[in-house]
Design a protein around this motif. Structure first.
Motif, short mmCIF file in Angstrom:
data_model
loop_
_atom_site.label_atom_id
_atom_site.label_comp_id
_atom_site.label_asym_id
_atom_site.label_seq_id
_atom_site.Cartn_x
_atom_site.Cartn_y
_atom_site.Cartn_z
N ASP A 4 -5.32 -11.71 19.96
CA ASP A 4 -4.38 -11.29 20.78
C ASP A 4 -3.11 -10.45 20.27
OD1 ASP A 4 -5.50 -13.03 22.57
OD2 ASP A 4 -4.29 -14.86 21.98
N LEU A 30 -7.15 -22.58 21.12
CA LEU A 30 -6.86 -21.33 21.16
C LEU A 30 -8.03 -20.38 21.67
CD1 LEU A 30 -5.64 -21.24 17.29
CD2 LEU A 30 -4.19 -20.88 19.54
N PRO A 77 -3.45 -18.69 25.52
CA PRO A 77 -2.57 -17.88 24.66
C PRO A 77 -1.76 -18.51 23.91
CG PRO A 77 -1.63 -17.70 27.03
CD PRO A 77 -3.03 -18.65 26.85
N SER A 78 -1.31 -19.41 23.98
CA SER A 78 -0.33 -20.24 23.05
C SER A 78 -0.45 -21.57 22.82
CB SER A 78 1.32 -19.80 23.36
OG SER A 78 1.62 -18.67 23.38
N ARG A 80 -0.89 -18.50 17.95
CA ARG A 80 -1.68 -17.46 18.63
C ARG A 80 -2.80 -16.94 17.95
NH1 ARG A 80 3.19 -14.34 21.88
NH2 ARG A 80 3.79 -16.02 23.23
N TYR A 139 0.25 -15.90 13.97
CA TYR A 139 -1.14 -15.55 14.63
C TYR A 139 -2.11 -15.85 13.48
CZ TYR A 139 0.89 -12.63 18.23
OH TYR A 139 1.63 -12.13 19.41
#
Length: 601
Positions: free
Chosen positions: A539, A484, A488-489, A535, A411
């Motif tokens: 999120d 991004l 989401p990924s 990510r 993240y």
């Protein structure tokens, strides 16, 4: 009914094949003896007589390479390779390096691939009066393009495989190779349960070729097309199947099954070689040594101080760069060679031959194939194995590259600097790692939507910074990018080149080179590695908030869902009533004599 359908299909297939044959004739439109070709793809039906010396040159301004297939060739009977042949050169003229040769002795369907956007072939015939016939087609393609379920390694005693997209029609311009290897001392029985390729008398357009062994260069058992259910049998535990298709008339392809059975009365001495990223391992069974007239005390390596471990077998296991191993840069691969010598000890006069077992570890591009070559007279045993270097890619917390990022997914904040390192696990200290290409994609299979970070060693994103090559490490940094915001990924895939640091001006030291300036065989070994997902931290916060629901919240959730369901049902019913009323009003408005009309002034 199925048989009737197949019988009705055969004339149609024959007509289509004849139509393509006629189309091919009309497409040639070039001098019978040589031509300069610039099409993206083309088929050539060539007829030559005696004393021909004809050159065809293929070249086009594109970043793709060429695949050239001689699907049919007929030279003068009993002609030698010195007198009649097709020579293929990897470049725009016959001065380029020789890529391959086709002649009467060729026991394969020649499929050759250029390293750039140009290729040349020369056909030479002798003075014997005879009409020589050749059918060749070529097409440009991108080597990085992968077709799903196209070829691969098949191991185990039995298995199945199908052509791409089966039972739907196979794609155009497909070339797939399946290598089958069953347990030792067995043979392979291959059966096509369903087979439907384009029909042609000489299988010039679409065909399947079956080889006895693990290569497509020799050992052709058969070439097939049309409608059939053929079976094939190998002479050993290795077989290769290749599928080639052209640009037109695709059918459903094939479904194949292979099984293995023991070779009757065959006992093969155990002698094999395995290669890893940092180790060579040679195993010679005592029974094998005894068959040569030696025992476990006789074998020794180039460096006699490297002694084996002796159990039921004699096992030499040592790092690639040690025990007298000789490293050689062969352009498209790096080879490590050591020799096991067998000779009678002491000064006793003997009539035994001195036997050498030449063991080579060939580190090739994405190859894991292992092959053992043994000469029949047992004078020189040549064991060759191909292996892969082990590479891995990780994110690091800072530019010191001392602590890896352990969390997965990783993240990050938007525009945060990310530090990536590709590491090579090898005992050879004279190797360099170079990050040639890196792409990002929101899809783990790297589909059509991708974003270039690095291409041919050149930064394609303003934030990318590559570090100078360091022994066994390739490093770069970049900022978290705009993908991004929308996905989401994000996953990262990098192509890595490995060079010999003793080679002057290797690709690993040249840095950014545009595709137009890239040289032939500009790298020594190539592989790819994938890392992700990446990510956004927002999120992560959303995920943490979702997990922080109390037990009471969880208990109320079913009731909320129930109320939402009833509310949604009421809204749907109300919407339907409004729509019905609107339709009725619109209908009555259109009836003659009704509705509102503007009064004339």
């Amino acid at each position: 009914m199925q048989v009737l359908q197949q019988l009705l299909l055969l004339p149609l297939v024959a007509v289509l094949a004849l139509a393509e044959d006629n189309l091919t004739d009309s497409k040639v439109g070039a001098p019978r003896c040589g031509a300069s070709l610039h099409d993206l793809n083309k088929s050539l039906k060539i007829e030559l007589n005696a004393n021909a010396n004809c050159v065809w040159q293929i070249q086009r301004d594109t970043n793709q390479t060429i695949r050239l297939i001689f699907s049919y060739f007929k030279f003068a009977p009993s002609s030698s390779c010195e007198a009649e042949s097709i020579k293929i050169y990897d470049g725009p003229s016959t001065n380029a390096s020789l890529l391959g040769q086709v002649c009467n002795d060729t026991d394969a369907v020649p499929v050759l691939q250029s390293s750039s956007n140009s290729l040349t072939f020369l056909i030479t015939t002798n003075s014997v009066p005879f009409t020589r016939n050749f059918f060749v087609f070529y097409y440009y393609f991108s080597p990085e393009t992968n077709i799903e379920n196209c070829g691969g390694q098949l191991t185990g005693p039995n298995g199945t495989f199908t052509s791409p997209s089966y039972p739907a029609a196979y794609p155009a311009f497909t070339y797939c190779v399946w290598h089958i290897q069953t347990p030792k001392n067995t043979k392979i029985n291959l059966e096509f349960k369903d087979f439907f390729l384009e029909l042609d008398q000489n299988c010039q357009f679409d065909f399947t070729a079956v080889y006895d062994g693990l290569t497509t260069n020799t050992g052709l058992i058969g070439k097939i097309c049309g409608r059939a259910q053929p079976t094939f049998e190998s002479s050993s535990n290795a077989m290769t199947v290749a599928l080639s298709t052209d640009y037109a008339n695709s059918y459903r392809g094939f479904a194949a099954q292979y099984t293995s059975s023991a070779l009757p009365g065959h006992v093969e001495p155990d002698a094999f070689l395995t290669c890893s990223s940092d180790t060579m391992r040679i195993v010679l069974s005592k029974a094998y040594l005894a068959s040569l007239g030696y025992n476990e005390t006789h074998p020794q390596l180039n460096d006699p101080s490297c002694s084996p471990v002796i159990t039921d077998s004699v096992i030499f296991s040592f790092p690639l760069g040690s025990c007298g191993t000789i490293k050689k840069d062969e352009g498209s691969s790096i080879t490590y060679t050591n020799i096991v010598s067998l000779s009678a000890s002491g000064g006793i006069i003997t009539r035994q031959n001195s036997v050498q077992i030449i063991a080579k570890c060939k580190m090739e591009n994405n190859s894991t194939l292992e092959v053992m070559y043994i000469t029949k007279n047992n004078v020189i045993q040549d064991i060759t194995a191909a292996g892969q270097y082990n590479v891995n890619m990780s994110f690091y917390e800072s530019d010191s590259f001392s602590r890896t990022v352990q969390q997965s997914p990783y993240y990050v904040d938007l525009n945060q600097t990310l530090f990536a390192q590709v590491s090579l696990d090898s005992a050879d200290p004279n190797l360099l790692v170079f990050v040639d290409t890196c792409i990002a994609s929101p899809q783990a299979d790297f589909g059509s939507l991708t974003y270039d970070l690095i291409r041919s060693g050149c930064s394609k994103d303003d934030t990318v910074v590559s570090y100078p090559p360091l022994e066994h490490y390739g490093r770069f940094k970049f900022n978290a990018f705009r993908f991004l915001r929308s996905f989401p990924s994000v996953y990262l895939q990098c192509e890595v080149l490995i060079c010999d640091s003793n080679t002057t001006n290797s690709r690993c030291t040249q840095g950014c080179i545009s595709r137009q300036k890239r040289t032939v065989s500009s790298y020594r070994w190539k592989t790819s590695t994938i890392m992700g997902p990446i990510r956004l931290k927002r999120d992560l916060r959303s995920a943490d908030h979702s997990e922080s629901l109390t037990k009471a919240d969880a208990e109320e959730t079913p009731n909320l869902h129930q109320y939402s369901f009833y509310g949604l049902s009421f809204l749907v019913l109300l919407s339907n009533i409004v729509i019905v009323v609107a339709v009725i009003l619109k209908y009555h408005k259109r009836q003659p004599g009704y509705g509102y009309h503007k009064l004339q002034s």
